[in-house]
Design an enzyme around this catalytic site. Structure first.
Site, PDB file in Angstrom:
ATOM      1  CB  SER A 106     -10.296   9.391  -3.222  1.00 14.06           C
ATOM      2  OG  SER A 106     -10.582   9.232  -4.783  1.00 14.06           O
ATOM      3  CG  HIS A 148      -3.795   9.207  -1.388  1.00 11.76           C
ATOM      4  ND1 HIS A 148      -3.258   8.752   0.191  1.00 11.76           N
ATOM      5  CD2 HIS A 148      -3.988   7.922  -1.732  1.00 11.76           C
ATOM      6  CE1 HIS A 148      -3.426   7.467   0.410  1.00 11.76           C
ATOM      7  NE2 HIS A 148      -4.051   6.866  -0.994  1.00 11.76           N
ATOM      8  CE  LYS A 200      -0.288   6.142  -5.038  1.00 13.39           C
ATOM      9  NZ  LYS A 200      -1.202   6.534  -5.955  1.00 13.39           N
ATOM     10  CG  ASP A 206      -2.513   1.730  -7.176  1.00 11.78           C
ATOM     11  OD1 ASP A 206      -3.760   1.594  -6.684  1.00 11.78           O
ATOM     12  OD2 ASP A 206      -2.084   3.130  -7.240  1.00 11.78           O
ATOM     13  CG  HIS A 233      -3.069   3.103   1.398  1.00 11.62           C
ATOM     14  ND1 HIS A 233      -1.931   2.859   0.824  1.00 11.62           N
ATOM     15  CD2 HIS A 233      -4.023   3.583   0.336  1.00 11.62           C
ATOM     16  CE1 HIS A 233      -2.061   3.038  -0.674  1.00 11.62           C
ATOM     17  NE2 HIS A 233      -3.382   3.741  -0.850  1.00 11.62           N
TER      18      HIS A 233
END
Length: 334
Positions: free
Chosen positions: A55, A57, A105, A110, A220
């Protein structure tokens, strides 16, 4: 730290409550697993599209769930990958019998968690799962969160275009191939004017002087290529566009979707100044803008700055881009 929050530990869960309250006409939220679903999922006979990430983004990814785009999005903690159980719940929840595409991504957590989830759900249910990884950032190789290039702005364009193909009832292999084409034909690069503050940390991720900017920043707050003196918009646009165009390369006559994305803290006034400079540079290079997108779509909390994404397109990709979409974060023709 000044933020419109309650307890930093509750910010993701409470944001999902707000998302569900605001957009219950087209979304439903599994609050136990923190998965945002298209309200009518699963859609029988349709390839299901699942994405997700940390979260912070927003509107990516939960804001891109709906007709013509994603079927589900997994919300990790701020700047933290979703866990396999979330991804499994999302995959099961969108399976309409035609298979599921994972859009991931290229960040180490991820990729690992989506791979693990795909293996587990396929073994348990037999659902056909294919993953496409986005890695369009030209700034750096092997950053703090990645092996290889980071997945950034192209992810938004890919979710829209692949989502349109799935909405048309195309098979999983074809939807996945379209997604791979979009990733291969797109490049991005960003710049930060300020840092951002993760609620749980309570202080900026990094420090930038009043006369400095970070070229090639990650979403990030990862460091970029180098820290350089603050410059006018036309110089910043040239720094970004020159690197993007050289990387693929883009050539005179190529039609593109030109995407100027805000990082969360940059007003539209400034993003349109940047778009003007980007369009001017592309015009000088003979690169045709077939479609455009300007705004805050893949952000980094309240970071000031922007990214530029260029995607080579043909008539088919433009048709898929133009196809109806109805999500909280992107909507036209529906």
């Amino acid at each position: 730290m000044k933020k419109l929050i309650n307890d930093p530990a509750d910010v993701v869960g409470e944001a999902l409550l707000g998302l569900a309250a605001a957009h219950g006409d087209r979304l439903r939220v599994d609050h136990d697993n923190r998965v945002v679903f298209r309200k009518d999922a699963p859609v029988a006979g349709k390839v299901g599209l699942v994405s997700g990430g940390g979260s912070g983004h927003e509107p990516m990814h939960g804001g891109f769930v709906g007709l013509g785009m994603l079927d589900a999005a997994c919300a990790g903690e701020v700047f933290t990958s979703p866990v396999p159980d979330q991804i499994i719940a999302a995959t099961r929840g969108v399976d309409g019998g035609a298979g599921v595409l994972h859009i991931v991504k290229n960040y180490t957590g991820d990729v690992m968690n989506f791979e693990m989830a795909a293996e587990m759900v396929s073994a348990e249910t037999g659902i056909d799962v294919v993953a496409v990884i986005t890695d369009d950032d030209v700034a750096v190789q092997d950053s703090l969160f990645t092996a290889g290039r980071r997945g950034v702005g192209v992810t938004v364009l890919l979710e829209k275009i692949a989502g349109a193909a799935a909405e048309q009832g195309r098979p999983l292999a074809e939807v996945a191939e379209i997604a791979r084409t979009v990733n291969a034909q797109g490049r991005s690069m960003g710049v930060a004017l300020t840092s951002c503050t993760v609620p749980a940390a309570g202080k900026p991720t990094f420090e930038l002087g009043d006369d400095e900017m970070e070229l090639g920043i990650g979403i990030h707050g990862e460091p970029g290529r180098r820290r350089i003196p603050l410059a006018p918009a036309k110089e910043i646009a040239a720094l970004l566009v020159d690197q993007i165009v050289a990387d693929l390369p883009f050539r005179a006559g190529d039609p593109v979707i030109a995407f100027v994305n805000g990082m969360g803290g940059t007003p539209l006034l400034e993003l349109y100044v940047m778009y003007h400079e980007v369009a001017h540079l592309l015009g000088k290079a003979g690169i045709t803008i077939a479609r455009s997108l300007v705004g805050n779509y893949i952000t980094s909390l309240e970071m000031a700055g922007c990214s530029v994404t260029l995607l080579k397109v043909d008539d088919e990709l433009v048709r898929l881009w133009d196809a109806p979409v109805n999500t909280p974060g992107l909507r036209w023709g529906a």
